[in-house]
Motif scaffolding. Structure first.
Motif, PDB file in Angstrom:
ATOM      1  N   LEU A  20      40.139  13.673 -36.695  1.00  0.00           N
ATOM      2  CA  LEU A  20      40.871  12.400 -36.313  1.00  0.00           C
ATOM      3  C   LEU A  20      40.805  11.469 -37.415  1.00  0.00           C
ATOM      4  O   LEU A  20      39.723  11.178 -38.370  1.00  0.00           O
ATOM      5  N   ALA A  32      34.897  15.363 -28.446  1.00  0.00           N
ATOM      6  CA  ALA A  32      35.478  14.282 -29.354  1.00  0.00           C
ATOM      7  C   ALA A  32      33.970  13.194 -29.435  1.00  0.00           C
ATOM      8  O   ALA A  32      33.476  13.342 -28.138  1.00  0.00           O
ATOM      9  N   ALA A  53      35.670   7.755 -30.422  1.00  0.00           N
ATOM     10  CA  ALA A  53      36.822   8.291 -30.525  1.00  0.00           C
ATOM     11  C   ALA A  53      37.338   8.386 -29.240  1.00  0.00           C
ATOM     12  O   ALA A  53      38.784   7.720 -28.881  1.00  0.00           O
ATOM     13  N   THR A  80      44.735   9.485 -29.219  1.00  0.00           N
ATOM     14  CA  THR A  80      43.758  10.570 -29.301  1.00  0.00           C
ATOM     15  C   THR A  80      43.869  11.364 -27.949  1.00  0.00           C
ATOM     16  O   THR A  80      43.414  12.633 -28.072  1.00  0.00           O
ATOM     17  N   ARG A  85      44.552  15.398 -27.223  1.00  0.00           N
ATOM     18  CA  ARG A  85      43.407  16.187 -26.485  1.00  0.00           C
ATOM     19  C   ARG A  85      44.203  17.112 -25.591  1.00  0.00           C
ATOM     20  O   ARG A  85      43.881  18.285 -25.171  1.00  0.00           O
TER      21      ARG A  85
END
Length: 855
Positions: free
Chosen positions: A11, A34, A38, A80, A84
Motif C-alpha cells: 500500500l 492489512a 491501513a 484500500t 482488498r
C-alpha cells in the motif's frame, strides 16, 4: 486453490512529495491481513486517483472478463478496502495460480497550482491456472465412470472442460465421490487428485479412487440411561437401520455423519414429544468389529465379516408430565371477540409433556384468531405464545398461553436454493406465504407438504429450512433448500375402479417446452378394464391461479358377472378428449369447469356366451350401439389435508350436441380426525357420498349406470349394490326364458366409518362399518325401461369387519385385504309365477382385496 499461494501487496501512501512503488503476491481465498491503521484509512481529498487499470499475463481469459469482477474503475479514488475485496473476488474465481498488484505513480501538474496532484495506475499481474483438458477416474470397482459423472451432475459439480482447473472445485469433486462411497458402506475410502501438466498450458486430472474395505454397520446399541425401551429408539432410526429388510440394498447399513445427524434429530424429537424435554444424545462412538456367522454355500462353513459397531450415548433426563394449561384473560377475550365462542382447551392434565402437542395447541389458538380475521384489515393478526414452565422438583409442566406483546414477524425475504430445472415462480405458487406477510409456520409446513407431494422434489426435512429472525426490525428471512429429483417421473398407480382393482404405470414430463407444462401418459388396467390416457396440463394459465389441461383417452370396460346371474353382458369402448380447467380460490378451495367429447361403442350380448353343440343350439345375440357425447360440467373442491369436500355436476346433449342427453351430479365429504381419547397416532375417518345420473330426453345409455360393489360397501361384489332385473335369455333349445341380471344403479348413496391404527412397516389396521344403497329409478332412464324386481331396488346394505392395508414400497400403492360381515344384505324369496321362485341373496361373510385406499 492448490497450495498456499501468498498474495502480498504494498500500500502506497504518498503525499505531494514522494511516491513509493512496490509489488507483492497475494494468495487467492486467503484473508488479507492489512495493518490496522491501513484498514482504518478513509478517503480524503489527498487520496490518489486511479488513472488506469491493466491486467497482464492473461493467455486464455479476456481482460474484460476480469475487469467485470473488480469494483475499482479508472477515475475512482484509490480505496484500500475495495482493493482488498477485489483481490478476494479474483481469488475465489479459481482462475489464477497467483496474483500480483503493482502500483505506479503518474504525476500531473494541476493548472494554476505549482504543486502536483497524484494519479496512479494499478497493474494486476496474473498467472492463470492451466486449462482443464481431460478428466479420468481410476481405481474404483464400485462406481463406474457414468455413475460418477451422473453423481457430479446431480451435485452441480461438472469438471468444466475448457475452463481453468479450479483446485477448490476439484477438491469438492473428490469429496463428493468419497461421500458416495461412504453411503455404500466404505467409510475408509479415499480419493486423491493427480495433475498432469501438458506442454500447451493445459492439464489433465486423474482421480485415484481407493474404495477401501466394505464396513457396514453390524451392531448398534444405546448406552447410558435411555429411559425408554431400546426398541422404541431403534424405530426412530430411518437412515441407519441395518436390521430392516433389504438394508444393504437400501443403503441403510452405511454410516455417514449426515445420516446419523438425521437419526439423532428424530430420536431427540421423540424424546421431547414423549415427556423427556431434557434428553441429550452424544456423538456416536465408532468401533471396527468382526462378526462370525455361519454360511451354507457352497458348503457349510464359518465366515468372519468385518463391520462397524455404533455406540450412541443417551441421557433421557427426568420424565415430565403436564400439570395444567392456562390461557390468559387477554387471549380468551380475543378469541371470544373473533369467534363469538369461548376458547375450549383440551383436558391434558397428567399426560406426558409433548412439544408437538404444545405446537398444535398454539396453532389451534392462532387459527381461531385468524379464521374470522378480516381480510381487508391491513393490521397483521396477533400471534400466540405458548410458554411451558418446568418444575424440576415435581417434574411437572404448566403451559401458559397468551397473546404476544410484540407484533408478528414479517417475512422479509423468501429464498429457494437448489433450483435448476424448476424456476422460482413454480415453487412460490405452491407456498402460501409471501414477502411482507406475517410469518406463519403452519402455512409454510402445509405448502412444503404440498410441494413434496407433486413428486419432483426429494422429501424436505427440518434441516433444509433456515429461518433467521431480526429482532430489531421484527422480520424473518426464510431460506429453503430443495433437491430436485428431475423433470421426468415414472410412477405406479392403482386403485379400485368400477369393475375390480386396477394397476397402472404413469410417465410424466414437466417443463419440456420451458412453459411449466406437464405432459402425462398413463396406462392403467385390470381384469375387466383398460385405460390409456395422453395429455398436457398447465398451471398458472394466463398468469392466474387457474390450470388448464387437455387429454385424450381410450377406455375399455368388459365386466364379467360370473357369480350367479345370467346375461346380458356389455363391452364398452370409449375414445375422446377431455379439457378440464381448474381455478384455485384459496389454498384449499378450487373450482373447475370440464368439457368432454367422446364416442362410445357398446356391444351387448344376450343369450348363451358360448354355443352348445346340438341341432337346436341358438347362437348368442349381439347388439352394437354407437353413442356420441358432448358434456360440460362444473365442480368445487375443498381439501385441507384432514378434510375433503367435493361437489360436481355436468350436462350433455341439448345445445352441446351429441346423442346422449343426460344430467349427472355427485358429492363427497370425507374427514380424518385424530383420536383424542386413546392415542393421537390413531384416527377416526368418515365418508359420505352420493352420485346420480338421469336422462332428460331419450334413453339413458347403459354405460351411464353404476354397477357398484365393494368400492362403497365392502363385502359386496360388482353390481350387488343395485337392483336385479329380469332379462329374456335364449336357451340352447331355442326357447326364450327370463333370467335375472344386475341392472345397475343410477342413484347411489353410501357412508363409511373407520378407526385406523398404524402398525409397523407401512401397515395399517382398520375396523370399519359401511352403509350403502343403490336405486335404479325408471323415470330417469327414458322410454326404454328394464323389468325390475322392485323388492331388490333400494335395499339398504351394511357391513362391518376388519381391514389390513399395506403401502407397497417403491410402488407406493396401498394394498387392502379385508373380511366383511354383511349384517344388512339382500336375502329374499321372490315369486316369479305360481310355479317358480327366485332367491336373490348376498353372501353373509366375504374376504376381499383391492388396490388403493377406499377414501
Amino acid at each position: 486453490m492448490q497450495g498456499d499461494t501468498v498474495v502480498r501487496w504494498l500500500l502506497v501512501f504518498g503525499g505531494l512529495v514522494g511516491v513509493f512503488v512496490g509489488a507483492v503476491s497475494v494468495a487467492a481465498q486467503t484473508p488479507f491481513r492489512a495493518a490496522e491503521t491501513a484498514a482504518q484509512t478513509q478517503l480524503t481529498e489527498e487520496s490518489p486517483i486511479i488513472d488506469s487499470i491493466e491486467f497482464t499475463g492473461l493467455r486464455h481469459i479476456s481482460a474484460a472478463a476480469v475487469a467485470r469482477q473488480v469494483s475499482l474503475h479508472p477515475g475512482d479514488r484509490f480505496d484500500t478496502a475495495k482493493l482488498r475485496q477485489d483481490l478476494h473476488a479474483l481469488g475465489r474465481l479459481g482462475w489464477f495460480l497467483s496474483i500480483r498488484v503493482e502500483e505506479q505513480s503518474r504525476p500531473e501538474l494541476t493548472s494554476g497550482v505549482s504543486a502536483q496532484r497524484q494519479r496512479i495506475a494499478l497493474i494486476f499481474q496474473l498467472e492463470e491456472e492451466p486449462i482443464l483438458s481431460g478428466v479420468e477416474y481410476s481405481g474404483s470397482r464400485l462406481l463406474t465412470r457414468s455413475q460418477i459423472e451422473r453423481l457430479l451432475e446431480e451435485k452441480k459439480l461438472p469438471p468444466g472442460l475448457g475452463e481453468p482447473a479450479d483446485p477448490a472445485r476439484l477438491q469438492r469433486m473428490a469429496m463428493a465421490i468419497q461421500s458416495a462411497l461412504d453411503v455404500l458402506g466404505h467409510p475408509e475410502a479415499s480419493v486423491q487428485v493427480h495433475r498432469q501438466l501438458q506442454k500447451n498450458a493445459t492439464v489433465r486430472i486423474r482421480f485415484a479412487i481407493n474404495d477401501g474395505p466394505h464396513l457396514p454397520v453390524r451392531q448398534l446399541r444405546f448406552e447410558g440411561a435411555p429411559g425408554v425401551p431400546e426398541k422404541l429408539l431403534r424405530a426412530q432410526m430411518q437412515s441407519i437401520a441395518p436390521w430392516k429388510p433389504l438394508a444393504s440394498f437400501r443403503s441403510k447399513d452405511a454410516y455417514t455423519r449426515e445420516a446419523f445427524e438425521e437419526d439423532r434429530q428424530r430420536i431427540l424429537t421423540y424424546y421431547v414429544d414423549h415427556g423427556y424435554p431434557e434428553a441429550r444424545i452424544g456423538d456416536a462412538q465408532i468401533e471396527k468389529i468382526a462378526v462370525c456367522s455361519r454360511r451354507w454355500l457352497p458348503f457349510p462353513h464359518h465366515a468372519t465379516r468385518p463391520g462397524l459397531r455404533l455406540s450412541v450415548p443417551v441421557q433421557a433426563g427426568p420424565f415430565y408430565r403436564l400439570e395444567s394449561i392456562e390461557a390468559s384473560q387477554t387471549l380468551q377475550q380475543a378469541v371470544e371477540n373473533q369467534t363469538g365462542k369461548p376458547i375450549a382447551l383440551p383436558v391434558s392434565q397428567g399426560r406426558p409433556f409433548s412439544q408437538q402437542e404444545v405446537d398444535k395447541l398454539r396453532r389451534f389458538c392462532s387459527l381461531r384468531l385468524r379464521s374470522h380475521h378480516s381480510q381487508s384489515d391491513s393490521t397483521p393478526f396477533p400471534s400466540v405464545n405458548a410458554n411451558p414452565v418446568f418444575d424440576p422438583e415435581k417434574h411437572s409442566v404448566r403451559l401458559k398461553l397468551n397473546l404476544s406483546d410484540s407484533p408478528p414477524y414479517l417475512v422479509h425475504r423468501l429464498e429457494f436454493q437448489g433450483l435448476h430445472k424448476f424456476n422460482d415462480r413454480f415453487v412460490r405458487r405452491r407456498i402460501p406465504i409471501r414477502e411482507g406477510d406475517p410469518f406463519d409456520d403452519h402455512a409454510l409446513e402445509t405448502g412444503l407438504t404440498k410441494l413434496a407431494r407433486i413428486g419432483y422434489f426429494k422429501p424436505i426435512h427440518k434441516g433444509d429450512i433456515h429461518i433467521e429472525l431480526d429482532d430489531t426490525r421484527h422480520t424473518a428471512d426464510v431460506t429453503i433448500h430443495l433437491e430436485e429429483i428431475g423433470q421426468q417421473r415414472i410412477t405406479f398407480d392403482g386403485g379400485r375402479a368400477q369393475f375390480g382393482s386396477t394397476l397402472g404405470l404413469a410417465y410424466t414430463v414437466f417443463d419440456l417446452f420451458n412453459g411449466e407444462e406437464l405432459l402425462p401418459a398413463k396406462l392403467e388396467g385390470g381384469p375387466e378394464t383398460l385405460q390409456l390416457l395422453l395429455g398436457i396440463a398447465k398451471d398458472g394459465i394466463f398468469g392466474t391461479r387457474g390450470s388448464l389441461a387437455f387429454s385424450i383417452f381410450d377406455n375399455v370396460i368388459r365386466p364379467r358377472f360370473t357369480h350367479g346371474v345370467q346375461g346380458p353382458f356389455v363391452n364398452t369402448h370409449s375414445v375422446g378428449i377431455n379439457v378440464p380447467w381448474t381455478y384455485a380460490l384459496t389454498d384449499s378451495d378450487s373450482v373447475g369447469v370440464n368439457y368432454a367429447l367422446s364416442r362410445t361403442t357398446s356391444d351387448q350380448t344376450f343369450g348363451s356366451s358360448s354355443s352348445t353343440t346340438g341341432t337346436n343350439s341358438v347362437p348368442p345375440i349381439d347388439l352394437r350401439t354407437h353413442t356420441s357425447s358432448r358434456s360440460l360440467g362444473t365442480s368445487w373442491t375443498r381439501d385441507t389435508g384432514n378434510e375433503h369436500v367435493s361437489l360436481a355436476a355436468s350436462a350433455s346433449g341439448s345445445f352441446l350436441g351429441g346423442d346422449e342427453n343426460t344430467l349427472r351430479s355427485s358429492g363427497e365429504y370425507a374427514r380424518v380426525r385424530r383420536d383424542p381419547l386413546f392415542s393421537s397416532s390413531n384416527a377416526w375417518a368418515f365418508r359420505a357420498t352420493f352420485s346420480g345420473v338421469g336422462s332428460y330426453r331419450g334413453n339413458a345409455p347403459l354405460y351411464s349406470r353404476s354397477f357398484a360393489g365393494d368400492q362403497f360397501v365392502r363385502g359386496l361384489r360388482d353390481g350387488e349394490l343395485g337392483p336385479v332385473a329380469m332379462t329374456d335369455h335364449a336357451a340352447p333349445s331355442g326357447t326364450i326364458v327370463p333370467s335375472p341380471s344386475y341392472a345397475g344403479a343410477n342413484l347411489i348413496t353410501a357412508a363409511n366409518a373407520e378407526y385406523r391404527v398404524p402398525l409397523r412397516n407401512s401397515v395399517q389396521a382398520t375396523g370399519f362399518f359401511d352403509l350403502g344403497s343403490g336405486w335404479l329409478l325408471p323415470n330417469w332412464l327414458g322410454p326404454t325401461k328394464p323389468t325390475l324386481l322392485s323388492a331388490t331396488n333400494g335395499i339398504l346394505h351394511g357391513s362391518t369387519g376388519v381391514q389390513l392395508q399395506w403401502t407397497i414400497p417403491g410402488v407406493q400403492v396401498p394394498f387392502r385385504s379385508y373380511y366383511a360381515l354383511n349384517v344388512l344384505r339382500l336375502d329374499r324369496v321372490i315369486p316369479l309365477s305360481s310355479r317358480s321362485l327366485l332367491h336373490p341373496h348376498n353372501r353373509l361373510g366375504a374376504f376381499g382385496w383391492g388396490l388403493g385406499s377406499l377414501f
